[in-house]
Design an enzyme around this catalytic site. Structure first.
Site, PDB file in Angstrom:
ATOM      1  N   ARG A   1       0.844  -1.213   0.000  1.00  0.00           N
ATOM      2  CA  ARG A   1       0.000   0.000   0.000  1.00  0.00           C
ATOM      3  C   ARG A   1       0.877   1.261   0.000  1.00  0.00           C
ATOM      4  O   ARG A   1       1.041   1.926  -1.010  1.00  0.00           O
ATOM      5  CB  ARG A   1      -0.947  -0.032   1.209  1.00  0.00           C
ATOM      6  CG  ARG A   1      -2.091   0.974   1.124  1.00  0.00           C
ATOM      7  CD  ARG A   1      -1.728   2.383   1.532  1.00  0.00           C
ATOM      8  NE  ARG A   1      -1.156   2.459   2.878  1.00  0.00           N
ATOM      9  CZ  ARG A   1      -0.596   3.559   3.381  1.00  0.00           C
ATOM     10  NH1 ARG A   1      -0.516   4.668   2.657  1.00  0.00           N
ATOM     11  NH2 ARG A   1      -0.075   3.564   4.602  1.00  0.00           N
ATOM     12  N   ASP A   2       1.518   1.570   1.123  1.00  0.00           N
ATOM     13  CA  ASP A   2       2.329   2.794   1.193  1.00  0.00           C
ATOM     14  C   ASP A   2       3.471   2.711   0.182  1.00  0.00           C
ATOM     15  O   ASP A   2       3.850   3.708  -0.449  1.00  0.00           O
ATOM     16  CB  ASP A   2       2.894   2.947   2.617  1.00  0.00           C
ATOM     17  CG  ASP A   2       3.117   4.393   3.021  1.00  0.00           C
ATOM     18  OD1 ASP A   2       3.191   5.251   2.131  1.00  0.00           O
ATOM     19  OD2 ASP A   2       3.250   4.666   4.226  1.00  0.00           O
TER      20      ASP A   2
ATOM     21  N   HIS B   1       5.207   4.538  12.763  1.00  0.00           N
ATOM     22  CA  HIS B   1       5.207   4.496  11.288  1.00  0.00           C
ATOM     23  C   HIS B   1       6.215   5.552  10.822  1.00  0.00           C
ATOM     24  O   HIS B   1       5.898   6.741  10.758  1.00  0.00           O
ATOM     25  CB  HIS B   1       3.782   4.807  10.806  1.00  0.00           C
ATOM     26  CG  HIS B   1       3.594   4.833   9.322  1.00  0.00           C
ATOM     27  ND1 HIS B   1       2.886   3.864   8.636  1.00  0.00           N
ATOM     28  CD2 HIS B   1       3.980   5.730   8.374  1.00  0.00           C
ATOM     29  CE1 HIS B   1       2.844   4.164   7.348  1.00  0.00           C
ATOM     30  NE2 HIS B   1       3.507   5.300   7.157  1.00  0.00           N
TER      31      HIS B   1
ATOM     32  N   HIS C   1       8.916   7.141   8.176  1.00  0.00           N
ATOM     33  CA  HIS C   1       9.524   7.267   6.851  1.00  0.00           C
ATOM     34  C   HIS C   1      10.993   7.630   7.073  1.00  0.00           C
ATOM     35  O   HIS C   1      11.369   8.145   8.133  1.00  0.00           O
ATOM     36  CB  HIS C   1       8.762   8.293   6.009  1.00  0.00           C
ATOM     37  CG  HIS C   1       7.442   7.755   5.506  1.00  0.00           C
ATOM     38  ND1 HIS C   1       7.260   7.318   4.220  1.00  0.00           N
ATOM     39  CD2 HIS C   1       6.267   7.553   6.139  1.00  0.00           C
ATOM     40  CE1 HIS C   1       6.008   6.875   4.079  1.00  0.00           C
ATOM     41  NE2 HIS C   1       5.386   7.010   5.234  1.00  0.00           N
TER      42      HIS C   1
ATOM     43  N   CYS D   1       4.234   9.392   0.359  1.00  0.00           N
ATOM     44  CA  CYS D   1       2.852   9.821   0.183  1.00  0.00           C
ATOM     45  C   CYS D   1       2.827  10.864  -0.929  1.00  0.00           C
ATOM     46  O   CYS D   1       3.575  11.838  -0.890  1.00  0.00           O
ATOM     47  CB  CYS D   1       2.319  10.406   1.494  1.00  0.00           C
ATOM     48  SG  CYS D   1       0.652  11.053   1.321  1.00  0.00           S
TER      49      CYS D   1
HETATM   50  P1  HMG Z   1     -13.685  13.652  -1.800  1.00  0.00           P
HETATM   51  O1  HMG Z   1     -14.044  14.250  -0.475  1.00  0.00           O
HETATM   52  O2  HMG Z   1     -14.813  13.167  -2.619  1.00  0.00           O
HETATM   53  O3  HMG Z   1     -12.931  14.768  -2.584  1.00  0.00           O
HETATM   54  O4  HMG Z   1     -12.667  12.456  -1.592  1.00  0.00           O
HETATM   55  P2  HMG Z   1     -11.795  14.716  -3.697  1.00  0.00           P
HETATM   56  O5  HMG Z   1     -11.988  15.932  -4.538  1.00  0.00           O
HETATM   57  O6  HMG Z   1     -10.458  14.593  -3.053  1.00  0.00           O
HETATM   58  O7  HMG Z   1     -12.076  13.424  -4.582  1.00  0.00           O
HETATM   59  C1  HMG Z   1     -13.221  13.388  -5.389  1.00  0.00           C
HETATM   60  C2  HMG Z   1     -13.270  12.131  -6.246  1.00  0.00           C
HETATM   61  O8  HMG Z   1     -13.016  10.985  -5.427  1.00  0.00           O
HETATM   62  C3  HMG Z   1     -14.647  11.925  -6.815  1.00  0.00           C
HETATM   63  O9  HMG Z   1     -14.487  11.246  -8.055  1.00  0.00           O
HETATM   64  C4  HMG Z   1     -15.285  10.971  -5.818  1.00  0.00           C
HETATM   65  O10 HMG Z   1     -16.361  10.233  -6.383  1.00  0.00           O
HETATM   66  C5  HMG Z   1     -14.131  10.066  -5.525  1.00  0.00           C
HETATM   67  P3  HMG Z   1     -14.224  12.051  -9.439  1.00  0.00           P
HETATM   68  O11 HMG Z   1     -15.321  13.078  -9.516  1.00  0.00           O
HETATM   69  O12 HMG Z   1     -12.867  12.678  -9.369  1.00  0.00           O
HETATM   70  O13 HMG Z   1     -14.301  10.993 -10.489  1.00  0.00           O
HETATM   71  N1  HMG Z   1     -14.183   9.333  -4.273  1.00  0.00           N
HETATM   72  C6  HMG Z   1     -13.781   8.047  -4.171  1.00  0.00           C
HETATM   73  N2  HMG Z   1     -13.342   7.160  -5.082  1.00  0.00           N
HETATM   74  C7  HMG Z   1     -12.996   5.942  -4.641  1.00  0.00           C
HETATM   75  N3  HMG Z   1     -13.049   5.586  -3.340  1.00  0.00           N
HETATM   76  C8  HMG Z   1     -13.482   6.450  -2.412  1.00  0.00           C
HETATM   77  C9  HMG Z   1     -13.885   7.734  -2.821  1.00  0.00           C
HETATM   78  N4  HMG Z   1     -14.335   8.826  -2.165  1.00  0.00           N
HETATM   79  C10 HMG Z   1     -14.518   9.799  -3.067  1.00  0.00           C
HETATM   80  N5  HMG Z   1     -13.492   6.075  -1.136  1.00  0.00           N
HETATM   81  C11 HMG Z   1     -10.881  11.190  -0.599  1.00  0.00           C
HETATM   82  C12 HMG Z   1     -11.950  12.273  -0.412  1.00  0.00           C
HETATM   83  C13 HMG Z   1     -10.211  10.998   0.740  1.00  0.00           C
HETATM   84  C14 HMG Z   1     -11.544   9.908  -1.043  1.00  0.00           C
HETATM   85  C15 HMG Z   1      -9.871  11.650  -1.669  1.00  0.00           C
HETATM   86  O14 HMG Z   1      -9.403  12.920  -1.348  1.00  0.00           O
HETATM   87  C16 HMG Z   1      -8.702  10.694  -1.792  1.00  0.00           C
HETATM   88  O15 HMG Z   1      -8.833   9.578  -2.280  1.00  0.00           O
HETATM   89  N6  HMG Z   1      -7.499  11.122  -1.359  1.00  0.00           N
HETATM   90  C17 HMG Z   1      -6.286  10.305  -1.379  1.00  0.00           C
HETATM   91  C18 HMG Z   1      -5.961   9.866   0.028  1.00  0.00           C
HETATM   92  C19 HMG Z   1      -4.784   8.905   0.030  1.00  0.00           C
HETATM   93  O16 HMG Z   1      -4.916   7.755  -0.374  1.00  0.00           O
HETATM   94  N7  HMG Z   1      -3.617   9.362   0.522  1.00  0.00           N
HETATM   95  C20 HMG Z   1      -2.461   8.515   0.669  1.00  0.00           C
HETATM   96  C21 HMG Z   1      -2.627   7.573   1.813  1.00  0.00           C
HETATM   97  S1  HMG Z   1      -2.409   8.359   3.420  1.00  0.00           S
HETATM   98  C22 HMG Z   1      -0.716   8.135   3.718  1.00  0.00           C
HETATM   99  O17 HMG Z   1       0.010   7.724   2.856  1.00  0.00           O
HETATM  100  C23 HMG Z   1      -0.198   8.388   5.113  1.00  0.00           C
HETATM  101  C24 HMG Z   1       0.057   7.106   5.909  1.00  0.00           C
HETATM  102  O18 HMG Z   1       0.955   6.249   5.237  1.00  0.00           O
HETATM  103  C25 HMG Z   1       0.627   7.428   7.289  1.00  0.00           C
HETATM  104  C26 HMG Z   1       1.813   8.388   7.249  1.00  0.00           C
HETATM  105  O19 HMG Z   1       2.809   8.121   6.544  1.00  0.00           O
HETATM  106  O20 HMG Z   1       1.726   9.399   7.926  1.00  0.00           O
HETATM  107  C27 HMG Z   1      -1.260   6.325   6.122  1.00  0.00           C
HETATM  108 MG    MG Z   2       3.150   6.434   5.268  1.00  0.00          MG
END
Ligand code: HMG
Ligand code: MG
Length: 308
Positions: free
Chosen positions: A16-17, A208, A210, A241
């Site tokens: 995933r990450d 966690h 990096h 990320c």
């Molecule tokens: P939102 O509020 O709808 O707003 O989604 P958006 O403008 O960001 O996204 C809109 C689009 O996402 C729309 O589709 C929605 O239908 C769709 P479009 O009109 O573009 O075709 N949508 C979805 N599609 C699939 N699955 C869903 C979903 N929800 C809405 N669940 C959302 C909010 C959070 C979903 C979006 O902003 C997003 O996907 N962001 C990416 C978040 C992400 O994956 N970030 C990386 C992981 S976090 C990380 O890496 C940190 C971690 O490792 C810990 C650390 O290192 O600190 C965990």
């Molecule tokens: Mg991470």
């Protein structure tokens, strides 16, 4: 000297990450093969995907297909990231039994990552956690930017502690503290864990880290000295990320396993097999592994395809 835990659980986040930040497209088949090889190496918690927007994180598209096709093994859990109700619907449809909800300790990062601020994200995640728990799923919590934010800089420990407590109160069995951009140092890690542990029992915290500044393994060790016994790591040090500019990969699983085995801490992971997986996936992605252990294997002339 403070004691280190006798046993540590590793949460392998490479599928995933690790893969979410790769610029090339990764097939569902390759993601499944990576997960299978990690399980063969003895990893028992393998983060398998993320139900997020495919437009925002293309390499996590098809996470439902990954979960449906995977031959799930008894004793191995395959959590997936879920940001909202849409994600939970997809996770339930794919038969997930463990999800990870994710929030941040910085408002700007939260906006960039999930398109809403901290307060709204907590309301959203509270509802998702309740629904998931009612459906019988286990829920893990992530908190990002605990040691610094790429947009806001320093983050207060009190903010991290309060938000970790909030995630825990939603029913998260564990809260993973994310140094998303890898800027923390061991001294800071100890101070932060000690502060958070006043609000959330240390047995329910995970680290966690990096590895941007090369502090990853040292930060794991520092957190262990403060009692943390669960760490998120990524095979070959893959990761990052897309919404945290400048962040590099997660601390490498094989480097952490080497350190832990050297401290007499049991992980259940086979180091040679794991190093083989690190070299195999790096070769497939066309990159040099970012872990010291995999590079050492290369210098020792071991085969590039990861055969031990
Ligand atoms: P939102 O509020 O709808 O707003 O989604 P958006 O403008 O960001 O996204 C809109 C689009 O996402 C729309 O589709 C929605 O239908 C769709 P479009 O009109 O573009 O075709 N949508 C979805 N599609 C699939 N699955 C869903 C979903 N929800 C809405 N669940 C959302 C909010 C959070 C979903 C979006 O902003 C997003 O996907 N962001 C990416 C978040 C992400 O994956 N970030 C990386 C992981 S976090 C990380 O890496 C940190 C971690 O490792 C810990 C650390 O290192 O600190 C965990
Ligand atoms: Mg991470």
């Amino acid at each position: 000297m403070p004691a280190v835990p006798a046993q540590v659980r590793i949460v392998e986040v490479g599928p995933r990450d690790g893969l979410q930040n790769e610029s090339s497209a990764i097939s569902v088949g390759l993601r499944i093969e990576l997960i299978e090889r990690l399980a063969d190496a003895g990893l028992t918690t393998i983060e398998a995907g993320a139900f997020v927007s495919p437009r925002r994180v293309p390499n996590m598209a098809g996470s439902g297909d990954v979960m449906r096709a995977l031959q799930r093994r008894p004793g191995v859990s395959y959590p997936c990231l879920v940001p909202n109700d849409t994600g939970l619907d997809a996770a339930l449809a794919a038969g997930c039994d463990e999800i990870a909800i994710f929030a941040a300790a910085s408002d700007t990062f939260s906006q960039r990552n999930i398109s809403c601020g901290i307060t709204e994200s907590m309301n959203r995640l509270g509802a998702v956690a309740t629904r998931a728990l009612d459906a019988g799923l286990r829920v893990r919590g992530y908190l990002s930017c605990v040691l610094g934010c790429p947009y806001e800089g320093a983050v207060a420990g009190a903010t991290v502690a309060a938000l970790a407590h909030e995630l825990s109160s939603m029913g998260c069995h564990e809260v993973s503290l994310g140094d998303t951009i890898g800027v923390g140092t061991p001294h800071q890690v100890r101070a932060l864990v000690d502060e958070v542990a006043r609000r959330v029992p240390v047995a329910r915290l995970a680290g966690h880290f990096h590895d941007t500044m090369g502090m990853g393994v040292a930060n794991v060790y520092a957190a262990m000295l403060s009692g943390v016994a669960v760490f998120d790591t990524s095979v070959a040090g893959l990761g990052g990320c897309p919404f945290a500019p400048g962040a590099s990969g997660n601390v490498a699983t094989e480097d952490v396993v080497y350190m832990l085995e050297g401290a007499g801490v049991h992980t259940g992971v086979n180091p040679e097999r794991l190093t083989g997986v690190a070299r195999w996936i790096s070769a497939l992605l066309g990159k040099q592994p970012m872990s010291h252990i995999a590079l050492a294997a290369r210098c020792a002339g071991l085969p590039e395809d990861g055969t031990p």
